[in-house]
Structure formats: structure tokens, C-alpha cells
Design a protein around this motif. Sequence first.
Motif, PDB file in Angstrom:
ATOM      1  N   VAL A 187       0.827  -1.204   0.000  1.00  0.00           N
ATOM      2  CA  VAL A 187       0.000   0.000   0.000  1.00  0.00           C
ATOM      3  C   VAL A 187       0.865   1.259   0.000  1.00  0.00           C
ATOM      4  O   VAL A 187       1.764   1.410   0.842  1.00  0.00           O
ATOM      5  CB  VAL A 187      -0.952   0.028   1.209  1.00  0.00           C
ATOM      6  N   ILE A 188       0.589   2.155  -0.930  1.00  0.00           N
ATOM      7  CA  ILE A 188       1.150   3.505  -0.927  1.00  0.00           C
ATOM      8  C   ILE A 188       0.063   4.416  -0.374  1.00  0.00           C
ATOM      9  O   ILE A 188      -1.006   4.555  -0.990  1.00  0.00           O
ATOM     10  CB  ILE A 188       1.549   3.955  -2.341  1.00  0.00           C
ATOM     11  N   ARG A 190      -1.087   8.189   0.815  1.00  0.00           N
ATOM     12  CA  ARG A 190      -0.768   9.608   0.720  1.00  0.00           C
ATOM     13  C   ARG A 190      -1.964  10.427   1.202  1.00  0.00           C
ATOM     14  O   ARG A 190      -3.105  10.135   0.847  1.00  0.00           O
ATOM     15  CB  ARG A 190      -0.439   9.989  -0.726  1.00  0.00           C
ATOM     16  N   GLU A 191      -1.669  11.460   1.998  1.00  0.00           N
ATOM     17  CA  GLU A 191      -2.754  12.312   2.479  1.00  0.00           C
ATOM     18  C   GLU A 191      -2.484  13.774   2.138  1.00  0.00           C
ATOM     19  O   GLU A 191      -1.341  14.209   2.065  1.00  0.00           O
ATOM     20  CB  GLU A 191      -2.949  12.154   3.986  1.00  0.00           C
ATOM     21  N   ASN A 192      -3.570  14.504   1.903  1.00  0.00           N
ATOM     22  CA  ASN A 192      -3.553  15.945   1.654  1.00  0.00           C
ATOM     23  C   ASN A 192      -2.529  16.324   0.574  1.00  0.00           C
ATOM     24  O   ASN A 192      -1.597  17.100   0.792  1.00  0.00           O
ATOM     25  CB  ASN A 192      -3.284  16.699   2.958  1.00  0.00           C
ATOM     26  N   GLN A 193      -2.776  15.780  -0.595  1.00  0.00           N
ATOM     27  CA  GLN A 193      -1.872  15.945  -1.729  1.00  0.00           C
ATOM     28  C   GLN A 193      -2.179  17.219  -2.523  1.00  0.00           C
ATOM     29  O   GLN A 193      -3.342  17.506  -2.857  1.00  0.00           O
ATOM     30  CB  GLN A 193      -2.006  14.746  -2.675  1.00  0.00           C
ATOM     31  N   SER A 194      -1.107  17.952  -2.846  1.00  0.00           N
ATOM     32  CA  SER A 194      -1.225  19.020  -3.836  1.00  0.00           C
ATOM     33  C   SER A 194      -1.251  18.368  -5.216  1.00  0.00           C
ATOM     34  O   SER A 194      -1.017  17.164  -5.347  1.00  0.00           O
ATOM     35  CB  SER A 194      -0.035  19.973  -3.730  1.00  0.00           C
ATOM     36  N   ARG A 195      -1.511  19.162  -6.243  1.00  0.00           N
ATOM     37  CA  ARG A 195      -1.548  18.553  -7.573  1.00  0.00           C
ATOM     38  C   ARG A 195      -0.183  17.991  -7.964  1.00  0.00           C
ATOM     39  O   ARG A 195      -0.087  16.908  -8.533  1.00  0.00           O
ATOM     40  CB  ARG A 195      -2.022  19.559  -8.624  1.00  0.00           C
ATOM     41  N   LYS A 196       0.863  18.705  -7.640  1.00  0.00           N
ATOM     42  CA  LYS A 196       2.214  18.238  -7.964  1.00  0.00           C
ATOM     43  C   LYS A 196       2.528  16.943  -7.222  1.00  0.00           C
ATOM     44  O   LYS A 196       3.077  15.995  -7.799  1.00  0.00           O
ATOM     45  CB  LYS A 196       3.233  19.323  -7.600  1.00  0.00           C
ATOM     46  N   LYS A 200       3.074  12.941  -8.729  1.00  0.00           N
ATOM     47  CA  LYS A 200       4.233  12.133  -8.360  1.00  0.00           C
ATOM     48  C   LYS A 200       3.805  10.800  -7.760  1.00  0.00           C
ATOM     49  O   LYS A 200       4.374   9.743  -8.059  1.00  0.00           O
ATOM     50  CB  LYS A 200       5.097  12.912  -7.367  1.00  0.00           C
ATOM     51  N   SER A 201       2.765  10.812  -6.919  1.00  0.00           N
ATOM     52  CA  SER A 201       2.265   9.584  -6.284  1.00  0.00           C
ATOM     53  C   SER A 201       1.678   8.628  -7.309  1.00  0.00           C
ATOM     54  O   SER A 201       1.886   7.414  -7.239  1.00  0.00           O
ATOM     55  CB  SER A 201       1.211   9.927  -5.227  1.00  0.00           C
ATOM     56  N   ILE A 202       0.951   9.165  -8.279  1.00  0.00           N
ATOM     57  CA  ILE A 202       0.357   8.327  -9.326  1.00  0.00           C
ATOM     58  C   ILE A 202       1.441   7.705 -10.196  1.00  0.00           C
ATOM     59  O   ILE A 202       1.353   6.528 -10.575  1.00  0.00           O
ATOM     60  CB  ILE A 202      -0.644   9.147 -10.162  1.00  0.00           C
TER      61      ILE A 202
END
Length: 375
Positions: A187-188, A190-196, A200-202
Motif C-alpha cells: 500500500v502507498i 498519501r494524504e492531503n496531496q497538492s496537484r504536484k 508524483k504519487s500516481i
Amino acid sequence: MKKTLLLGILLAGAQLSQAQHDHKFKGEWETPKVPLKAPGIVWQYPSTPQLTVEKPQLKVTVCVQSTEAVSQYQFVLNGKAFSSKARGFKKVSCGQEISEELTLTPGTNELHFVAVNSAGKTISESHYITYQTEPTSTPANPIAIAGHTKRTALIVANDSYTKHPLKNPVNDGKALQEHLQKLGFTVIFRENQSRKELKKSIDEFTNGLTDKGVSLFFYAGHGLMVNGDNYVQPVDADPASESDVQFDCFPLRQLVARMEEVNPNGSNLVFWDACRNNPYRSWKRGIGEMSHTTINPPVGTMIVYATEPGKTAQDGEGKNGLFTSELIQHIDTPDLDIRELIERIDFGLEKRGFRQPPYIEGRFRGKFTFNPSER
């Protein structure tokens, strides 16, 4: 003079007595008027909000309840109206039964019914019928789909928005992460992600996928549906117009396409616990605005939305959102097929008094279960 005054009083009293008598007589003998009501609609078939069939022809039936003459009956399939005249009418205990045989298109079809009388128009709730052009085949070992392949998940939970912050998405993401890890997922989270950060996470997620595996994307947060497409709204996104959305937000369609490209022979699953409406009223273009277009994923990809097109997904009053609270309750159930899981989510919400049926696009090859008894 006194006689004239006395006569006037007597006449007035007689008129008053007659008026009282007339009013009493009218009240006792005149039948009170019943307020007019728009027609009531009860679905006979399909009786559930979602149905999967393997033939294009489908006979649908509703029961119309109306004290007034109904001037118009219409089944509306994928935006096209079919006006019933006399065919398929039958008086039954629930009212007047109307049937029509419709031809479905491959994929998900939206169906509702319209009835009009002198009091007004009633539009039924929508039903969604998935027409599978290929019969569902069950592999020799169906649970092998979920039990003996690489399983990777990306969880994105956004709640710290400057405008309209949410309460539960991060709680939802962490709860699901715990369940998925126990079920063998890498599992990756991620919380409270900005668009940038989201981009990167995707990239990290999709670059780590392999073919014939299980890939899962879960999103909880604000979602937008603009021009028919769903978008993840990053915490730093504040689009001022519809045209800004494609630059400030991330399209779900693009993520699904990347998952399908990397994992074409595996199982790709999306859980979308977010709204599916356009919250910016000033952007609305009126009746002609397109509200929903299906992604139409190929066999092997399934998208499970927490709610129907154009509607909001409730954040919930407890620790978790409504959809996720039911998802984590049932996801560990041994040998529970994905469609049975979704039905349990729907039933659980309805039992709790919430009308928020999940909406499905696409399907898997054979059976898919998160917790197969043979692993």
C-alpha cells in the motif's frame, strides 16, 4: 320608527340564521375536496437499482399510482424516451402496471420512468443495467485471481482544504490501508496531496504495477464532475471556472487508462469515495449540460463510485464516511465476490437510513474476492 328598526333587526336575524343553516347543510353533505397529487411510481422489474444481464432485450415494468388520469407515460433509456400508449397496461393491486421491452447497449445503461397527470410530473429514481456482451466465465480456480498475484494499492485521502475542509477522508484512508495490508497488498498511502504531489504519487504507483496483477486506487476527498468527467481535487486546487478544472485537478479517466495500460490482463479496481457533482453553481450551463459520461472500461477493470452520477457522497457523522464505513466492515469476509461486497455496502447504508447506492462501471474476468480462503 321603532317598528321599522325592529323589522330590520328581525330580517337581519333571519338572514343570519339562513346563512348558518346553509353553511351547516353544506358542511354536512358536501364531500371535501381531496388535494391533487402527482403520480407515484413503484418499480416492479428491475426491483434493484443495479442489474447485470447478458442479453440486449429487457422487459421492464413499473406500477403507476394516480387518482387522476395520467396523460403521459415514458420509459427513458440513456436519454431516449419510449412513450407507452396502450401496450403493456394492466390494472393490479398496486395501481396500473406498465411494461415495455427495451434494447440495451453494451456497458452500463441508465433507465428511469416519467409519469404526468394534471397535478404534475413524477420522475422515478434511476436504475442502472449493465449489459455484458460476453458471458461471465468462471475460471477453474476463480479465487486465484485475487490470491496468487501481486497486489498493489494507492490510497489518496484529502481533507485539509482551505475552503470546505472535510472530517473523515484521512481516517477512511488509514482504516482501509490497515485492512488491505492484512489482505496482502503493498500500500502507498498519501494524504492531503497538492496537484504536484498527486502526480508524483500516481507515477510511483503505476510504475510499480505489473501485468496479471491486482491494482487498486482508493480516493477519499472532494471530487468534481465537470463536462461528464470525474476529477480528483487536490488540496491546493481552487478552480475559478470549468476550464480551470483540467489544469488544477487530476482526471480519473487518465489514471484508469494508465492502470489498464500497465496491467491489461490483470484486475484493476477503483474505489471513489467522493462527490460526483459540480459544486460551483455559477458554472452550470442549464438543461443542456452533460452530467455524466461513462468511462466504459474494458473487461478486467471495475470502478466503484460511492454514489450515482451528479450526486454527493456524505462524509458521515462518525469516524468514517458512509461508503468507507461499510466497505471496511465487509472487505475481509472470506470468499466474498466483489459484486456481493458492493451489494452488502448498498444494503448496509439503506438499513441505516441512507439513500446513497454505489454505482459500478466495468467488470472483472470471473470471480474476484479480497480474502480467498485458499491463498
